[in-house]
Every structure is written in structure tokens, then in C-alpha cells.
Design an enzyme around this catalytic site. Structure first.
Site, mmCIF file in Angstrom:
data_model
loop_
_atom_site.group_PDB
_atom_site.id
_atom_site.type_symbol
_atom_site.label_atom_id
_atom_site.label_comp_id
_atom_site.label_asym_id
_atom_site.label_seq_id
_atom_site.Cartn_x
_atom_site.Cartn_y
_atom_site.Cartn_z
ATOM 1 N N GLY A 220 -5.416 6.330 -3.961
ATOM 2 C CA GLY A 220 -5.635 4.782 -4.441
ATOM 3 C C GLY A 220 -6.698 4.806 -5.337
ATOM 4 N N ILE A 221 -6.808 3.653 -5.738
ATOM 5 C CA ILE A 221 -8.096 3.180 -6.725
ATOM 6 C C ILE A 221 -9.014 2.615 -5.600
ATOM 7 C CG2 ILE A 221 -7.382 0.784 -7.231
ATOM 8 C CD1 ILE A 221 -8.686 1.376 -9.935
ATOM 9 N N GLY A 222 -10.393 2.905 -5.882
ATOM 10 C CA GLY A 222 -11.714 2.271 -5.046
ATOM 11 C C GLY A 222 -12.614 3.466 -4.861
ATOM 12 N N GLY A 223 -13.551 2.795 -4.261
ATOM 13 C CA GLY A 223 -14.744 3.702 -3.954
ATOM 14 C C GLY A 223 -14.414 4.845 -2.706
ATOM 15 N N MET A 224 -13.633 4.412 -1.684
ATOM 16 C CA MET A 224 -13.364 5.408 -0.807
ATOM 17 C C MET A 224 -12.551 6.468 -1.128
ATOM 18 S SD MET A 224 -13.420 2.938 2.588
ATOM 19 C CE MET A 224 -14.758 2.525 3.276
ATOM 20 N N GLU A 245 0.976 7.685 -7.573
ATOM 21 C CA GLU A 245 1.252 6.574 -8.076
ATOM 22 C C GLU A 245 0.114 6.594 -9.669
ATOM 23 O OE1 GLU A 245 1.577 2.488 -6.182
ATOM 24 O OE2 GLU A 245 -0.022 2.007 -7.648
ATOM 25 N N VAL A 320 -8.013 -4.625 2.539
ATOM 26 C CA VAL A 320 -9.020 -5.510 2.509
ATOM 27 C C VAL A 320 -9.279 -5.878 4.119
ATOM 28 C CG1 VAL A 320 -9.253 -8.217 2.259
ATOM 29 C CG2 VAL A 320 -7.981 -6.789 0.609
ATOM 30 N N GLY A 343 2.152 0.234 -4.632
ATOM 31 C CA GLY A 343 2.859 1.172 -4.106
ATOM 32 C C GLY A 343 2.423 1.612 -2.846
#
Length: 447
Positions: A220-224, A245, A320, A343
Site C-alpha cells: 500500500g501507500i505510506g511510510g510503513m 493495486e 488509521v 483495494g
């Protein structure tokens, strides 16, 4: 057929093209880096004579000109398939709204439920010798949009990467009504964010330990997720595959480190499959005309039945917050929509169906509130108005910097105990008390 002659017949200016839009129309603006640009400016210039324009799009990378017109909330309604910062501001201003849908369903939804779009306009790569305009890194659902639109206007951008694929990654000149040669702006970049935090690194380490050689990755998108990608690139892992995705910079880093060959995949062997992509110029240069990279509609990439055919599928996504019942919210802050369902659930379900597959939902154990105080992301119940992105029966692994727990199939008291065990130590006692009040804590549970 003389494709170049047909191209010239359909070539027009942005100002002329947008004259087809009428008051009350539904206009599709494309998706992510393919969002209309020159056409957007031209349509904004016409809005003084138009009313009640409904727009569809998603993951805006810049503020469209049409958002900046006078009395915008009286003129347009923006209907978003996935929210970003620009769209959150539109919601606050009263003219932006979120369309809730599992992302994998979007092509079918256009064809079977929408059925009719007045005008579609979006950026594409230049036409190839066979008459096709690549959607660039935006295959997603755009062919379905074209199939149900009365008028299709493509805005050619010479900087748009030509993304290869198997199906529905391009539109043919014969299916296009008007061609506009745009201003060729650079493709909007999506930065990878700041340097990874200690929390990011701790979570990533726990996940990377679970990835076997030959695994197939979805990030997925994001720092982690980005940090996980960086660690994979520096690891001893090998023979990895990609089926995702969103294609992000981390995949380029892993590929350039020689970790990806896709040869262990049961389907699409040797191919890095994705529905759309956004990142830095490094990413756009890598996917341009790269036969290893395979752009496909999201109805294929995100279908749990597709994912299930790939052994050792590893899905990694952010959240979140999560409650003690195991319900995951990955898209809202209370009633405020901050992203979308996307997704995530598709991959949570698909990864579990994969032989040896695992899905990981990860987040930091705490966050800083507006008043500067620290709050736990593991909550007794989700905040009022928060949306459940992943229902509790579907969640597999959950990870914070304090550990990882498998939640699949656990009884309510086991689930509460597992989640509290990876909460920040400062909040564990209060969470135990909350669990006791909700009758999901046993005397024999660990404290």
C-alpha cells in the site's frame, strides 16, 4: 485504416473540445496522474455559462482549475473514488463527496450501474503506430469509462509513460471522439515522504521476517509499506513477484536490487502486475515501455480470485486505527473521509485465499492529537462515525512496533488480549479495563 489521418481529423483545441459539455452533464476526469489538465483549464473557463456539472475522478495530484472558479460549490460537484489532500479540501468546502465502493468493482460498476457518462476527458501517452493511446500508469478502470461515455476526449501528453499490458491498458483512435494535444506538463510526482521513523523500521522488520523467498508482494501507500520495501531491497530475499493495486517507488528499488523476477508466480510469470502507479520520475522512467511491467484493469488486479492463484501472496497495508473487536478503519477520522476503501479489503481477502499467503495491517501504536496529547490507535471501539474498512472476520495479521499478532478466527477475548499485547504499554491497563466492561476479557487473560 490510416490511423494518422484519423488522428488529424479528430485533432482539435481544448477550448473547442469542452464545448461539448452541457449544464447538468456528468463528466469523468480520469484518474490520478491521468487527470485532465489543459481540458480542465478550458472547462473552468466555460463555467460562467454552465450549471450543475457533476465530475468523477480520484487521487487528484494537483488542484484542478475547475476547483478555483468563483462560487465553485454552486457550479460543480466532485465525486471521488478515492480521497487525497486536494479532495479533502473540496469536501470541507462543500462541493466534494466520496463514492464508497470496493475498488475492484469499479470497471463493472461503470458498465452495469453507471452505464452512461456524458463526457470523458483524461491525459494519455502519444498514439502508437497501431492507433492506440496508452492510459499511462492509470489502466485502473479507464477503458470501462470509455465504453460507457457518449464523448471521449483524450489529452495527449508526451511525458506520459507508455505502459504495456495485456488488456484494457489503452484506447484506440477509432474509439476516441476528439484529440487534444496538451501542454505536456511533467507527470505529477508523489513523494515517498520523509525518512522512515524508528516505529516504521520496527514494524517493517517484523513483517519482513514473515516473507519467504518466492513471495508475491502487494504494498500500500505510506511510510510503513515504503520502509518494508526498502528493507526487502536490502535483504537476502530472492525470486520475488509483484501483483499490486498501486505501483510505488519501493517496487523499483526492489527490482533494481535484483530481488524481483516473478518466476514463482502461478499466473503472469515474470510480470509485475499493477492497476495504477504514482511516484517519482524514477518510477515513471522505469515503467515506460518496460515489458516486465504489466498494466491491467483493477477488476483483474484486485480480484480475490486472481490473487488466490498466486502462492505466498504478501499484502501490506496501513490503518488509521483498530478496535478491540478487530474492526479496522483505514479511511476516516471519525466522520471525516481522509482516503477511501480502495483495494485494502480485496487484498486482505485475496491474500488469505492464497496458499501460504498473509495479509498484514500495520500502524504505529499511538498518534499525536491536535492538542499535543498522545492517543492509542488500538481503541475499545472505533470513534463515532469511523468507517469499518476491514470487518473483523477478515483481518489476518496486525502489526505495531510492539509486535505482530494473527487475529484470524480468534474468540473475542483472545482477540482483545492479542491486540492489547501490541498496544503501547502506557495504554494497556486502560484497554484491559475497557475490555472487561465490554465483557471480552477473561480472568485468565494475561495482564
Amino acid at each position: 485504416m490510416d490511423y494518422e489521418a484519423l488522428y488529424q481529423q479528430k485533432l482539435t483545441t481544448a477550448d473547442e473540445a469542452v464545448k461539448v459539455v452541457k449544464s447538468g452533464d456528468w463528466v469523468d476526469y480520469g484518474w490520478c496522474t491521468g487527470t485532465a489538465c489543459a481540458l480542465d483549464k478550458a472547462l473552468a473557463g466555460r463555467m460562467s455559462e454552465l450549471e450543475d456539472i457533476n465530475l468523477r475522478g480520484g487521487i487528484l495530484m494537483w488542484q484542478p482549475a475547475i476547483f478555483q472558479i468563483p462560487d465553485v460549490e454552486k457550479k460543480i460537484t466532485w465525486n471521488s473514488w478515492h480521497m487525497g489532500g486536494v479532495e479533502r479540501k473540496a469536501c470541507t468546502a462543500g462541493f466534494g463527496f466520496y463514492n464508497a465502493l470496493r475498488y475492484s468493482e469499479l470497471p463493472r460498476y461503470y458498465r452495469e450501474n453507471v452505464k452512461h457518462v456524458n463526457v470523458a476527458m483524461f491525459q494519455v501517452a502519444p498514439m502508437d503506430s497501431h492507433g492506440y493511446f496508452s492510459f499511462g500508469p492509470n489502466a485502473s478502470h479507464l477503458k470501462a469509462v470509455c465504453d460507457v461515455s457518449d464523448v471521449v476526449i483524450v489529452e495527449v501528453n508526451k511525458n506520459m509513460p507508455r505502459c504495456l499490458g495485456g488488456f484494457e491498458e489503452a484506447v484506440h483512435i477509432s474509439e476516441v471522439d476528439m484529440v487534444v494535444e496538451g501542454e505536456n506538463p511533467p507527470i505529477a510526482e508523489l513523494g515517498a515522504g520523509g525518512a522512515p521513523t524508528d516505529v516504521d523500521r520496527a514494524v517493517a522488520k517484523l513483517i519482513v521476517e514473515e516473507i519467504p523467498n518466492g513471495a508475491c508482494l502487494q504494498l500500500g501507500i505510506g511510510g510503513m509499506p515504503n520502509t518494508v520495501g526498502s528493507m526487502i531491497a536490502e535483504s537476502d530475499l530472492k525470486d520475488l513477484g509483484v501483483h499490486t493495486e498501486m505501483y510505488v517507488d519501493a517496487f523499483v528499488d526492489i527490482a533494481m536490487a535484483g530481488k524481483i523476477n516473478g518466476l514463482s508466480k502461478g499466473i503472469d510469470r515474470g510480470k509485475q502486475v499493477y492497476a495504477f502507479g504514482a511516484g517519482t520520475k524514477k518510477l515513471y522512467d522505469y515503467i515506460d515501455n518496460n515489458p516486465e511491467c504489466y498494466a491491467a484493469p483493477v477488476s483483474y488486479t484486485n480480484d480475490a480470485r486472481t490473487i488466490a492463484q498466486i502462492d505466498n501472496f504478501i499484502s501490506i497495508n496501513n490503518a488509521v486505527d483498530i478496535d478491540l473487536f478487530g474492526q479496522v478503519n483505514a479511511e476516516t477520522a471519525g466522520t471525516k473521509q481522509i482516503s477511501g476503501a480502495g483495494g485494502q479489503l480485496d487484498f486482505v481477502l485475496g491474500a488469505y485465499l492464497s496458499k501460504g499467503g498473509k495479509s498484514f495491517i500495520c500502524c504505529s501504536s499511538t498518534f499525536k492529537q491536535k492538542d499535543g496529547s498522545i492517543a492509542s490507535r488500538i481503541r475499545p471501539t472505533l470513534a463515532d462515525g469511523s468507517v469499518v474498512t476491514d470487518a473483523r472476520p477478515n483481518v489476518h495479521w496486525f502489526v505495531t512496533e510492539y509486535g505482530k499478532v494473527c487475529l484470524k478466527g480468534l474468540s473475542s477475548w483472545q482477540r482483545a488480549e492479542a491486540l492489547i499485547s501490541v498496544a503501547h504499554p502506557d495504554f494497556r491497563e486502560q484497554l484491559i479495563q475497557d475490555a472487561e466492561k465490554m465483557h471480552i476479557w477473561k480472568r485468565s487473560n494475561k495482564r
